[in-house]
Design a protein around this motif. Structure first.
Motif, PDB file in Angstrom:
ATOM      1  N   LYS A   1      -3.873   2.982  20.042  1.00  0.00           N
ATOM      2  CA  LYS A   1      -3.965   1.940  18.897  1.00  0.00           C
ATOM      3  C   LYS A   1      -1.728   1.595  18.438  1.00  0.00           C
ATOM      4  O   LYS A   1      -1.302   0.657  18.634  1.00  0.00           O
ATOM      5  CB  LYS A   1      -4.629   1.180  17.937  1.00  0.00           C
ATOM      6  CG  LYS A   1      -6.173   1.131  18.800  1.00  0.00           C
ATOM      7  CD  LYS A   1      -6.876   1.687  17.395  1.00  0.00           C
ATOM      8  CE  LYS A   1      -7.305   2.114  16.302  1.00  0.00           C
ATOM      9  NZ  LYS A   1      -7.108   3.329  16.841  1.00  0.00           N
ATOM     10  N   SER A   2      -2.024   2.325  17.271  1.00  0.00           N
ATOM     11  CA  SER A   2      -0.298   1.950  16.630  1.00  0.00           C
ATOM     12  C   SER A   2       1.109   2.419  17.588  1.00  0.00           C
ATOM     13  O   SER A   2       1.927   1.222  17.696  1.00  0.00           O
ATOM     14  CB  SER A   2      -0.206   2.855  15.667  1.00  0.00           C
ATOM     15  OG  SER A   2      -1.689   3.285  14.622  1.00  0.00           O
ATOM     16  N   THR A   3       0.148   3.383  18.941  1.00  0.00           N
ATOM     17  CA  THR A   3       1.806   3.298  19.602  1.00  0.00           C
ATOM     18  C   THR A   3       1.917   2.397  20.227  1.00  0.00           C
ATOM     19  O   THR A   3       3.107   1.811  20.662  1.00  0.00           O
ATOM     20  CB  THR A   3       0.971   4.632  20.400  1.00  0.00           C
ATOM     21  OG1 THR A   3       0.868   6.039  19.508  1.00  0.00           O
ATOM     22  CG2 THR A   3       3.063   5.059  21.241  1.00  0.00           C
TER      23      THR A   3
HETATM   24  N1  LIG Z   1       5.662  10.374  17.259  1.00  0.00           N
HETATM   25  C1  LIG Z   1       4.804  11.309  17.427  1.00  0.00           C
HETATM   26  N2  LIG Z   1       4.908  12.733  18.168  1.00  0.00           N
HETATM   27  C2  LIG Z   1       3.723  13.205  18.551  1.00  0.00           C
HETATM   28  N3  LIG Z   1       2.894  12.822  18.507  1.00  0.00           N
HETATM   29  C3  LIG Z   1       2.575  11.153  18.483  1.00  0.00           C
HETATM   30  C4  LIG Z   1       3.103  10.609  18.158  1.00  0.00           C
HETATM   31  N4  LIG Z   1       2.538   9.112  17.232  1.00  0.00           N
HETATM   32  C5  LIG Z   1       1.775   9.177  18.583  1.00  0.00           C
HETATM   33  N5  LIG Z   1       1.066  10.289  18.382  1.00  0.00           N
HETATM   34  C6  LIG Z   1      -0.153  11.140  19.179  1.00  0.00           C
HETATM   35  O1  LIG Z   1      -0.368   9.965  19.829  1.00  0.00           O
HETATM   36  C7  LIG Z   1      -2.057   9.734  19.504  1.00  0.00           C
HETATM   37  C8  LIG Z   1      -1.876   8.277  19.382  1.00  0.00           C
HETATM   38  O2  LIG Z   1      -1.500   8.324  18.245  1.00  0.00           O
HETATM   39  P1  LIG Z   1      -1.763   6.556  17.594  1.00  0.00           P
HETATM   40  O3  LIG Z   1      -1.406   6.254  16.222  1.00  0.00           O
HETATM   41  O4  LIG Z   1      -1.337   5.322  18.213  1.00  0.00           O
HETATM   42  O5  LIG Z   1      -2.902   6.896  17.880  1.00  0.00           O
HETATM   43  P2  LIG Z   1      -4.839   5.291  17.424  1.00  0.00           P
HETATM   44  O6  LIG Z   1      -5.047   4.936  17.745  1.00  0.00           O
HETATM   45  O7  LIG Z   1      -3.060   4.245  15.973  1.00  0.00           O
HETATM   46  O8  LIG Z   1      -5.164   5.821  16.097  1.00  0.00           O
HETATM   47  P3  LIG Z   1      -5.757   5.701  14.136  1.00  0.00           P
HETATM   48  O9  LIG Z   1      -6.927   4.678  14.781  1.00  0.00           O
HETATM   49  O10 LIG Z   1      -6.274   6.914  14.416  1.00  0.00           O
HETATM   50  O11 LIG Z   1      -4.781   5.195  13.549  1.00  0.00           O
HETATM   51  C9  LIG Z   1      -2.687  10.684  19.318  1.00  0.00           C
HETATM   52  O12 LIG Z   1      -2.676  11.773  19.374  1.00  0.00           O
HETATM   53  C10 LIG Z   1      -1.019  11.205  18.137  1.00  0.00           C
HETATM   54  O13 LIG Z   1      -1.364  13.058  17.838  1.00  0.00           O
END
Ligand SMILES: Nc1ncnc2c1ncn2[C@@H]1O[C@H](COP(=O)(O)OP(=O)(O)OP(=O)(O)O)[C@@H](O)[C@H]1O
Ligand SMILES: [Mg+2]
Lengths: 241, 285
Positions: A42-44
């Protein structure tokens, strides 16, 4: 007004796909909530859609009416993203809010009333001269939101804007989000882990699972019938990771 | 005189007892053999100490007198020290802060090596730096044509080289510690790359100030480099530390002590400033 769409977005970290072939055209002026398990991307997705990070594959495109907008600083200034644990500047609440306006070349007098109104909205008027680093978690979150909306962006990305907030602060922030929709009508794309919040606020819901948009639908229907087994198990709390 | 000491020691004894055994036990004038013995030994020790310290105390008093009589020689030496180390600090900051900022913010090939080199150079022995610049500036050295050996310019250059790595290395960690969060935040608020760099530096300002102060602390009290390239010429390149070394050698402790007192005071001020600035950095404005 600005519109954003994703076509075939993929992102890899350390050789592992975090986003896989995501395509979506966000409509202007609507509220989107992105839901999905921790680590689903999501954050990505929000960082890439807001051009803070480039995708490895695919394109993010921005339109205004029928014309495509080139990705440059002028475009960046028409949208903003608020991080889940915002970094505030080591200065007063007031100067935190005016930063974005000042770098756009506006003078302190130009912005005074705008800042005041936003501070009223987030209920931080009495903290205007306090150092931002001394605020509580909830106040920090509200300040970060204020700092973003004072710029009157056309697209706002909110990454878990109410994580770790008490019910009162959640209501304040949700009211602000609804207020925006009635007011300047930006497109709001937010992630959340609160299903009720997603239901309360969203026009449309996107369900992200292991880097792909597994399901999406209008909020009214999605929570009754997401039309996807994983999404159903996720929103009903029956998903086993 | 003796009575006074006796009284004092009795009092101390009384207090110690009181602390150890509680109020009720002890009688103020009740002397025991053991306590008389202790008293005698303490007194003897005090007198020996006073006798030994006499010269030092006398010099110390004269040194303080020198400072407060605004002795011209003393103050011209202090001023020269401040001028040289101050100029060196300006040079070191103009070079070190941008170097630290760039290393902190940019990714480039060999970044790890640059950081290691800076950290190593932070602890370079001043004599080694002095020797290096001596060879550089000596008549047959590659920069001998400048003719600046044994001049304040050479001292400023050597001290700049000494302070720069400290300023750069500490600025680097200052900038690196705020870089990621501030950079991303500035980007979300619409900052240009230049505005972003500016914001990162502004946010690291207290730690950068601390870096500069630490650089000053290193060079104001340094003697090795400044002696080798400056030569300790009276009224021209003689600064606080080199004067202390020389006058001590000559047995003229008064001037040496006077300068020593000033130097320690300056160090104290520098450290208080450092502590304060670091305090502000943590708490906010
Ligand atoms: N800069 C980075 N380097 C390496 N891996 C990353 C990086 N940013 C994100 N990830 C990996 O990408 C995946 C998705 O991360 P993301 O932050 O987008 O998840 P999310 O859906 O926002 O999770 P949450 O609900 O915990 O916030 C995770 O497995 C994370 O470890
Ligand atoms: Mg996240």
């Amino acid at each position: 007004m600005l519109k954003v769409s994703l076509s075939g977005i993929s992102k890899k970290y350390n050789g592992r796909y975090v986003l896989k072939d995501c395509s979506y055209a966000f409509e202007q002026g609507k509220i989107y909530t992105v839901i999905g398990p921790n680590g689903s991307g999501k954050s990505t997705l929000l960082r890439i859609a807001s051009s803070l990070e480039p995708p490895d594959e695919g394109h993010v495109t921005y339109h205004d009416g029928s014309s495509t907008i080139e990705n440059n600083i002028m475009l960046m200034r028409r949208m903003t993203l608020v991080f889940p644990t915002p970094t505030l500047f080591n200065t007063t609440v007031f100067k935190n809010i005016t930063y974005g306006l000042r770098i756009r070349g506006l003078s302190r007098n130009d912005v005074a009333h705008r800042v005041e109104r936003v501070l009223m909205d987030v209920r931080l008027m009495d903290k205007i001269n306090q150092n931002a680093l001394t605020l509580s978690t909830g106040e920090r979150q509200r300040l970060a939101l204020a700092r973003a909306i004072v710029l009157e962006p056309e697209i706002i990305f909110l990454d878990e804007p109410t994580a770790s907030l008490d019910p009162h602060s959640v209501v304040i922030i949700e009211d602000i989000i609804r207020g925006l929709k009635k007011g300047s009508q930006p497109t709001i794309i937010m992630s959340t882990h609160n299903m009720f919040q997603a239901q309360r606020l969203a026009d449309r819901v996107l369900f992200l699972y292991e880097g792909t948009i597994e399901a999406d639908g209008s909020a009214a229907e999605f929570f009754d019938n997401p039309g996807d087994d994983k999404a159903w198990r996720f929103i009903t709390g029956k998903m086993v990771y | 005189m003796l009575n006074l000491f006796q009284h004092l020691i009795n009092l101390m004894y009384y207090k110690t007892l009181k602390r150890v055994q509680g109020d009720s036990f002890c009688v103020y004038h009740g002397k025991r053999d053991a306590s008389v013995k202790t008293e005698f030994l303490s007194l003897a020790f005090l007198f020996v100490l006073l006798y030994v310290m006499h010269d030092i105390l006398k010099s110390f008093a004269e040194a303080v007198g020198l400072i407060f009589s605004f002795n011209r020689e003393l103050y011209s030496i202090i001023l020269l020290s401040l001028k040289i180390s101050g100029s060196a600090l300006i040079g070191a900051s103009l070079l070190g802060v941008p170097i630290g900022a760039i290393v902190g913010m940019k990714r480039f090939f060999g970044k790890g090596i640059v950081i290691s080199v800076l950290n190593t150079f932070m602890g370079l022995p001043p004599v080694a730096v002095g020797l290096f610049f001596y060879l550089l500036f000596s008549r047959r050295g590659p920069l001998g044509f400048l003719g600046i050996l044994y001049s304040p310019s050479a001292m400023v250059i050597a001290q700049t080289a000494l302070a720069m790595p400290i300023v750069a290395a500490l600025s680097h960690s200052a900038v690196a510690s705020v870089d990621k969060g501030i950079r991303h935040t500035a980007a979300t608020l619409g900052a240009t790359p230049f505005q972003t760099v500016k914001k990162v530096i502004v946010e690291a300002r207290y730690s950068i100030m601390a870096a500069v102060i630490a650089g000053f602390g290193r060079i104001i009290a340094e003697v090795g480099a400044i002696l080798i390239v400056g030569g300790n010429i009276d009224g021209y390149t003689r600064v606080m530390t080199t004067t202390i070394a020389l006058e001590t050698d000559k047995g003229n402790f008064v001037l040496a002590l006077g300068l020593g007192i000033v130097l320690v005071t300056i160090s104290l001020i520098v450290n208080i400033a450092l502590h304060r600035v670091q305090g502000i950095g943590v708490q906010g404005d």
